[in-house]
Design a protein around this motif. Sequence first.
Motif, PDB file in Angstrom:
ATOM      1  N   TYR A  95       0.843  -1.201   0.000  1.00  0.00           N
ATOM      2  CA  TYR A  95       0.000   0.000   0.000  1.00  0.00           C
ATOM      3  C   TYR A  95       0.881   1.255   0.000  1.00  0.00           C
ATOM      4  O   TYR A  95       1.987   1.272   0.556  1.00  0.00           O
ATOM      5  CB  TYR A  95      -0.907   0.019   1.226  1.00  0.00           C
ATOM      6  CG  TYR A  95      -1.999  -1.031   1.209  1.00  0.00           C
ATOM      7  CD1 TYR A  95      -3.244  -0.730   0.656  1.00  0.00           C
ATOM      8  CD2 TYR A  95      -1.773  -2.306   1.734  1.00  0.00           C
ATOM      9  CE1 TYR A  95      -4.254  -1.692   0.639  1.00  0.00           C
ATOM     10  CE2 TYR A  95      -2.766  -3.263   1.714  1.00  0.00           C
ATOM     11  CZ  TYR A  95      -4.008  -2.959   1.172  1.00  0.00           C
ATOM     12  OH  TYR A  95      -4.991  -3.904   1.150  1.00  0.00           O
ATOM     13  N   ARG A  96       0.351   2.315  -0.619  1.00  0.00           N
ATOM     14  CA  ARG A  96       0.957   3.644  -0.528  1.00  0.00           C
ATOM     15  C   ARG A  96      -0.174   4.659  -0.408  1.00  0.00           C
ATOM     16  O   ARG A  96      -1.083   4.679  -1.252  1.00  0.00           O
ATOM     17  CB  ARG A  96       1.799   3.950  -1.766  1.00  0.00           C
ATOM     18  CG  ARG A  96       2.454   5.364  -1.719  1.00  0.00           C
ATOM     19  CD  ARG A  96       3.051   5.719  -3.051  1.00  0.00           C
ATOM     20  NE  ARG A  96       4.218   4.885  -3.326  1.00  0.00           N
ATOM     21  CZ  ARG A  96       4.781   4.822  -4.520  1.00  0.00           C
ATOM     22  NH1 ARG A  96       4.268   5.487  -5.542  1.00  0.00           N
ATOM     23  NH2 ARG A  96       5.845   4.052  -4.706  1.00  0.00           N
ATOM     24  N   ASP A  97      -0.096   5.447   0.640  1.00  0.00           N
ATOM     25  CA  ASP A  97      -1.137   6.462   0.920  1.00  0.00           C
ATOM     26  C   ASP A  97      -2.524   5.829   0.989  1.00  0.00           C
ATOM     27  O   ASP A  97      -3.528   6.393   0.519  1.00  0.00           O
ATOM     28  CB  ASP A  97      -1.126   7.560  -0.147  1.00  0.00           C
ATOM     29  CG  ASP A  97       0.200   8.310  -0.208  1.00  0.00           C
ATOM     30  OD1 ASP A  97       0.824   8.453   0.869  1.00  0.00           O
ATOM     31  OD2 ASP A  97       0.602   8.738  -1.302  1.00  0.00           O
ATOM     32  N   GLY A  98      -2.605   4.614   1.525  1.00  0.00           N
ATOM     33  CA  GLY A  98      -3.885   3.948   1.708  1.00  0.00           C
ATOM     34  C   GLY A  98      -4.389   3.216   0.505  1.00  0.00           C
ATOM     35  O   GLY A  98      -5.467   2.593   0.560  1.00  0.00           O
ATOM     36  N   ASN A  99      -3.680   3.283  -0.607  1.00  0.00           N
ATOM     37  CA  ASN A  99      -4.117   2.616  -1.831  1.00  0.00           C
ATOM     38  C   ASN A  99      -3.172   1.460  -2.157  1.00  0.00           C
ATOM     39  O   ASN A  99      -1.945   1.589  -2.055  1.00  0.00           O
ATOM     40  CB  ASN A  99      -4.137   3.599  -2.997  1.00  0.00           C
ATOM     41  CG  ASN A  99      -5.132   4.723  -2.781  1.00  0.00           C
ATOM     42  OD1 ASN A  99      -6.257   4.492  -2.352  1.00  0.00           O
ATOM     43  ND2 ASN A  99      -4.710   5.949  -3.073  1.00  0.00           N
ATOM     44  N   MET A 100      -3.748   0.323  -2.573  1.00  0.00           N
ATOM     45  CA  MET A 100      -2.927  -0.814  -2.972  1.00  0.00           C
ATOM     46  C   MET A 100      -2.279  -0.505  -4.308  1.00  0.00           C
ATOM     47  O   MET A 100      -2.963  -0.138  -5.275  1.00  0.00           O
ATOM     48  CB  MET A 100      -3.771  -2.084  -3.093  1.00  0.00           C
ATOM     49  CG  MET A 100      -2.935  -3.328  -3.414  1.00  0.00           C
ATOM     50  SD  MET A 100      -3.964  -4.763  -3.806  1.00  0.00           S
ATOM     51  CE  MET A 100      -4.902  -4.955  -2.292  1.00  0.00           C
ATOM     52  N   ILE A 101      -0.951  -0.677  -4.343  1.00  0.00           N
ATOM     53  CA  ILE A 101      -0.240  -0.380  -5.585  1.00  0.00           C
ATOM     54  C   ILE A 101       0.389  -1.628  -6.188  1.00  0.00           C
ATOM     55  O   ILE A 101       0.783  -1.625  -7.358  1.00  0.00           O
ATOM     56  CB  ILE A 101       0.849   0.688  -5.359  1.00  0.00           C
ATOM     57  CG1 ILE A 101       1.861   0.190  -4.319  1.00  0.00           C
ATOM     58  CG2 ILE A 101       0.226   2.017  -4.933  1.00  0.00           C
ATOM     59  CD1 ILE A 101       3.073   1.096  -4.176  1.00  0.00           C
ATOM     60  N   ALA A 102       0.512  -2.709  -5.377  1.00  0.00           N
ATOM     61  CA  ALA A 102       1.143  -3.923  -5.900  1.00  0.00           C
ATOM     62  C   ALA A 102       0.918  -5.067  -4.924  1.00  0.00           C
ATOM     63  O   ALA A 102       0.403  -4.891  -3.804  1.00  0.00           O
ATOM     64  CB  ALA A 102       2.644  -3.702  -6.115  1.00  0.00           C
ATOM     65  N   VAL A 103       1.288  -6.274  -5.380  1.00  0.00           N
ATOM     66  CA  VAL A 103       1.281  -7.457  -4.521  1.00  0.00           C
ATOM     67  C   VAL A 103       2.663  -8.100  -4.629  1.00  0.00           C
ATOM     68  O   VAL A 103       3.156  -8.323  -5.747  1.00  0.00           O
ATOM     69  CB  VAL A 103       0.191  -8.466  -4.925  1.00  0.00           C
ATOM     70  CG1 VAL A 103       0.279  -9.719  -4.053  1.00  0.00           C
ATOM     71  CG2 VAL A 103      -1.180  -7.834  -4.805  1.00  0.00           C
ATOM     72  N   LEU A 104       3.255  -8.365  -3.483  1.00  0.00           N
ATOM     73  CA  LEU A 104       4.586  -8.987  -3.422  1.00  0.00           C
ATOM     74  C   LEU A 104       4.437 -10.461  -3.081  1.00  0.00           C
ATOM     75  O   LEU A 104       3.774 -10.833  -2.114  1.00  0.00           O
ATOM     76  CB  LEU A 104       5.448  -8.305  -2.351  1.00  0.00           C
ATOM     77  CG  LEU A 104       6.795  -8.966  -2.025  1.00  0.00           C
ATOM     78  CD1 LEU A 104       7.733  -8.885  -3.219  1.00  0.00           C
ATOM     79  CD2 LEU A 104       7.417  -8.331  -0.794  1.00  0.00           C
ATOM     80  N   GLY A 105       5.066 -11.298  -3.890  1.00  0.00           N
ATOM     81  CA  GLY A 105       5.055 -12.732  -3.617  1.00  0.00           C
ATOM     82  C   GLY A 105       6.470 -13.252  -3.426  1.00  0.00           C
ATOM     83  O   GLY A 105       7.369 -12.886  -4.191  1.00  0.00           O
ATOM     84  N   THR A 106       6.675 -14.056  -2.430  1.00  0.00           N
ATOM     85  CA  THR A 106       7.998 -14.665  -2.191  1.00  0.00           C
ATOM     86  C   THR A 106       7.827 -16.148  -1.898  1.00  0.00           C
ATOM     87  O   THR A 106       6.786 -16.574  -1.383  1.00  0.00           O
ATOM     88  CB  THR A 106       8.723 -14.012  -0.989  1.00  0.00           C
ATOM     89  OG1 THR A 106       7.946 -14.186   0.186  1.00  0.00           O
ATOM     90  CG2 THR A 106       8.970 -12.537  -1.231  1.00  0.00           C
ATOM     91  N   VAL A 107       8.846 -16.895  -2.255  1.00  0.00           N
ATOM     92  CA  VAL A 107       8.868 -18.322  -1.954  1.00  0.00           C
ATOM     93  C   VAL A 107       9.929 -18.547  -0.890  1.00  0.00           C
ATOM     94  O   VAL A 107      11.122 -18.341  -1.144  1.00  0.00           O
ATOM     95  CB  VAL A 107       9.167 -19.162  -3.209  1.00  0.00           C
ATOM     96  CG1 VAL A 107       9.307 -20.638  -2.834  1.00  0.00           C
ATOM     97  CG2 VAL A 107       8.062 -18.971  -4.232  1.00  0.00           C
ATOM     98  N   MET A 108       9.505 -18.961   0.292  1.00  0.00           N
ATOM     99  CA  MET A 108      10.448 -19.189   1.383  1.00  0.00           C
ATOM    100  C   MET A 108      11.212 -20.492   1.179  1.00  0.00           C
ATOM    101  O   MET A 108      12.411 -20.565   1.396  1.00  0.00           O
ATOM    102  CB  MET A 108       9.689 -19.232   2.721  1.00  0.00           C
ATOM    103  CG  MET A 108       8.995 -17.922   3.057  1.00  0.00           C
ATOM    104  SD  MET A 108       7.871 -18.119   4.461  1.00  0.00           S
ATOM    105  CE  MET A 108       8.982 -18.641   5.748  1.00  0.00           C
TER     106      MET A 108
END
Length: 439
Positions: A95-108
């Motif tokens: 989120y930035r300034d309350g708005n979703m701007i992206a989704v982060l995905g990681t593989v542990m």
Amino acid sequence: MVFQTAASAEYLKLVEAVFEQAYECIVVTNPEGIILMMNHTYRNFIGIANPIGRHVTSVIENTRMHIVAKTGLAELAEVQRINGRDMIANRVPIYRDGNMIAVLGTVMFQDVRQLHALSATVDQLKQELDYYKGELQRKLGAVYRFEQIVSTSDLMNKCKELAMKVAKSNTTVLITGESGTGKELFAHAIHAASQRAMGPFTGALRKGKKGKFELADRGTILLDEVGDMPLALQAKLLRVLQEKEVERVGASRPISLDVRVIASTNKDMFALMKAGKFREDLFYRLHVVTLTIPPLRDRLEDLPHLVESIQEQLMESTGIVLKGMDEEVWELLRYHRWPGNVRELRNVLERAMHMMEGSWIRAEHILLPTSTSGNPMVQSSLPILKDWLAKAEREALLRAVQLTGGNKREAAKLLGISKSSFYHKWERLIDRQMQQVKQ
């Protein structure tokens, strides 16, 4: 401005290098599920060279990145199957300034088996840590507790009561008594019942050992057989007790100590002081509360309980099964003077358990050493005592049978023994003798 632009460019290069070379698989999508970024590790993992600009569902098998973009709820440590393998993935909305701007995905973990292996390694390390903690506690902690001190005698109970009272304080304790009476057992029990129980419990050797007082800091130190300590070491010990600090070689200043002192001795301390072999000032530093452990010969009423306790310990440590002992054995134990006290009793019983045939201790298995002027440890005249006891038992059996008109059950009651014990003694002392006479 030129400097700031150059710095920003270097920063972006650094971020890009970290992103590309990271061990973890990393992917970033926009809120519509379009892949914006995917690092080299993730591209190799899924086998796609250029996923940028494609919808995540067409690139990553069983993905939920687009779902997280809709719900706005992070999904952490979720199992996701890719290329026939279960991996552990995180999906986090950005989120930035309350708005979703992206989704982060990681593989542990690219394979859940990696997680299992890591978990097994962690468990093993935890077990090793627990083991070493236990070993440290065993080495520096108390082994015995007051409940392990077996006693029914008034002498021992009074000693135990005083020890339990003094255990709650930080008072210095001097434990006196003959060898084998259990002085070290009392020292352990006092520490275990004290407020210092979680602290170390160390023993200082008679000749001294560097660092023992430091190891005992915030705990208890046992000065074992302090009566044998050389005069030079006595002077050093006195300084430590007075100043409550030690000087380490090469150190710029002394080290303060918080140590409770328990001392033990089997010597006559007043005789040692009179002979000039022990410092009076040190003695009175140690002689605050004195516990005198009574010898075994003065508390023979404890013998049955001691024998039972020792036998249980020996069966556990040796693996030898013991079912019982003959009455003659008890007679031998009761009439012995026990110069070696409880330690001698333990040794006698352990030796008997190794000598016995089957699981029953008989008189011939009991070897009681005694002191003589010619040889300090020789076997006492057991056969004479054994024969005397057998003769007395034989006469008692015959007299009881005579008084009861031949009724052996009544004879057993008259003698105060069980029916099975009576028949065992009768067979051993009467029937066998008669058979020998016939032969």
